[in-house]
Scaffold this active site. Structure first.
Site, short mmCIF file in Angstrom:
data_model
loop_
_atom_site.label_atom_id
_atom_site.label_comp_id
_atom_site.label_asym_id
_atom_site.label_seq_id
_atom_site.Cartn_x
_atom_site.Cartn_y
_atom_site.Cartn_z
N GLY A 114 -5.75 0.21 5.14
CA GLY A 114 -5.04 1.36 4.58
C GLY A 114 -4.67 1.02 3.15
CB ILE A 142 8.21 1.84 -2.43
CG1 ILE A 142 8.66 0.95 -1.26
CG2 ILE A 142 7.57 0.99 -3.51
CD1 ILE A 142 7.54 0.16 -0.62
CE1 TYR A 198 6.36 6.30 8.07
CE2 TYR A 198 8.70 6.54 7.61
CZ TYR A 198 7.47 5.94 7.35
OH TYR A 198 7.40 4.98 6.37
CG ASP A 205 -8.13 3.64 2.45
OD1 ASP A 205 -6.96 3.30 2.18
OD2 ASP A 205 -8.42 4.77 2.87
CE LYS A 211 6.65 2.89 9.18
NZ LYS A 211 5.42 2.09 9.00
N GLY A 252 -3.42 3.46 -0.40
CA GLY A 252 -2.17 4.20 -0.57
C GLY A 252 -1.28 3.61 -1.64
CD GLN A 253 4.70 4.44 -3.22
OE1 GLN A 253 4.99 4.68 -2.04
NE2 GLN A 253 5.59 4.46 -4.18
#
Ligand code: AKB
Length: 316
Positions: A4, A168, A138, A30, A142, A7-8
């Protein structure tokens, strides 16, 4: 191996890991071909669907992977649009990563989040060990991920570690679908249009972290002496906490022409109200030396300069 990676976080974690461990020793994986192409301009990038276990296992085996950074996730606001997809994607990628870590003796890092907390968690100086009853899919993923990380460690000896990332803030790749995204988007909009409309209520406090501290936390935790770790999944970490209004005032001090307003999204309002105002990160400080360097003022200066440059270069 960063899964992944487009992403950011991954976009900046890959070069950070290359600096620590060498270009050839980092693989960026990815799903989407166009993202793999972009990653390929600065890393050894491969296409991979983390939900396809056989393909994932082939790469881990062939490349002799010894550490997995699993960043695959649908974030909090997007997750509410399709909870089933969020669960399948977030948990599917995590379970495959944990099982491969077990089979091939890899260490594994998977970020948890402030999203793991919920309305009845103490909001001020949120303790490391406390009530965790999130009201988003989400957050449910987590909390489950934290429990699984500890389970795989105690049951199978997998070296699983993680942190609860706050919002972030970064200028590499844009975040997508999170509740804290406003704190990134605003800098690009200031540079481009001089104004911003915020979807999070003006007086909602949330913890935040600047990307260089987030990257440092990741490698620091993964290299920490395991005998010093009382916790593993997952550590509270933070370096600043502010409301949208406080962030925008800090920007206005530097860009007097900046204006903003609010068009509150009810989903983001509910999510942000359920998250901590400020976490207590003393366990991370004591157990592996967490010591962030970036506060609000330094971050705002750096973000304004970086985003201005990106807009000037036509990158946004
Ligand atoms: C989100 O807003 O969903 C994420 C997070 C805090 O985990 N940025």
């Amino acid at each position: 191996m960063v899964v992944g990676a487009g992403g950011q976080i991954g976009t900046e974690l890959v070069p950070h890991l290359q600096k620590h461990y060498g270009y050839d020793n980092v693989i960026a994986a990815d799903l989407k071909p166009e993202i793999v192409e972009r990653l390929g301009t600065f890393s050894r990038a491969i296409p991979l669907n983390a939900l396809e276990m056989e393909a994932y296992a082939r790469v881990v085996k062939k490349e002799n992977i010894d550490a997995i950074f699993n960043l695959v996730a649908l974030l909090s606001a997007t997750g509410e649009k399709n909870p089933q997809l969020a669960w399948n994607l977030n948990m599917g990628a995590l379970l495959n990563s944990l099982n491969l870590a077990k089979e091939y003796n890899c260490s594994i890092f998977t970020p948890s989040s402030i999203g793991a907390f919920g309305e009845n968690t103490p909001h001020d100086m949120t303790p490391q060990d406390t009530v965790m009853r999130p009201n988003t899919i989400y957050g449910v993923c987590k909390v489950t991920g934290e429990l699984l990380g500890d389970y795989y460690h105690s049951r199978f000896g997998v070296d699983a570690r993680s942190v609860r990332f706050p919002g972030i803030i970064s200028n590499g790749a844009l975040p997508g679908g999170g509740t804290t995204d406003y704190a990134v988007e605003v800098f690009y909009e200031v540079a481009k249009r001089g104004r911003y409309t915020c979807e999070v209520p003006k007086d909602t406090y949330m913890d935040m972290l600047y990307m260089p501290d987030a990257l440092e936390a990741t490698t620091q935790l993964m290299e920490a002496d395991p005998s010093k770790l009382i916790h593993r999944n997952s550590f509270n970490i933070t370096s600043m906490s502010f409301t949208p209004e406080q962030l925008f005032e800090a920007i206005k001090k530097r860009v007097p022409s900046f204006t903003w307003d609010y068009n509150v999204d009810p989903v983001k309002a509910q999510i942000s109200a359920s998250w901590p105002d400020r976490m207590d990160d003393s366990c991370a400080r004591n157990e592996w030396g967490w010591n962030p360097k970036w506060g609000l003022d330094e971050m705002v200066d750096d973000m304004l300069a970086a985003c201005r440059k990106k807009v000037e270069n036509g990158e946004y």
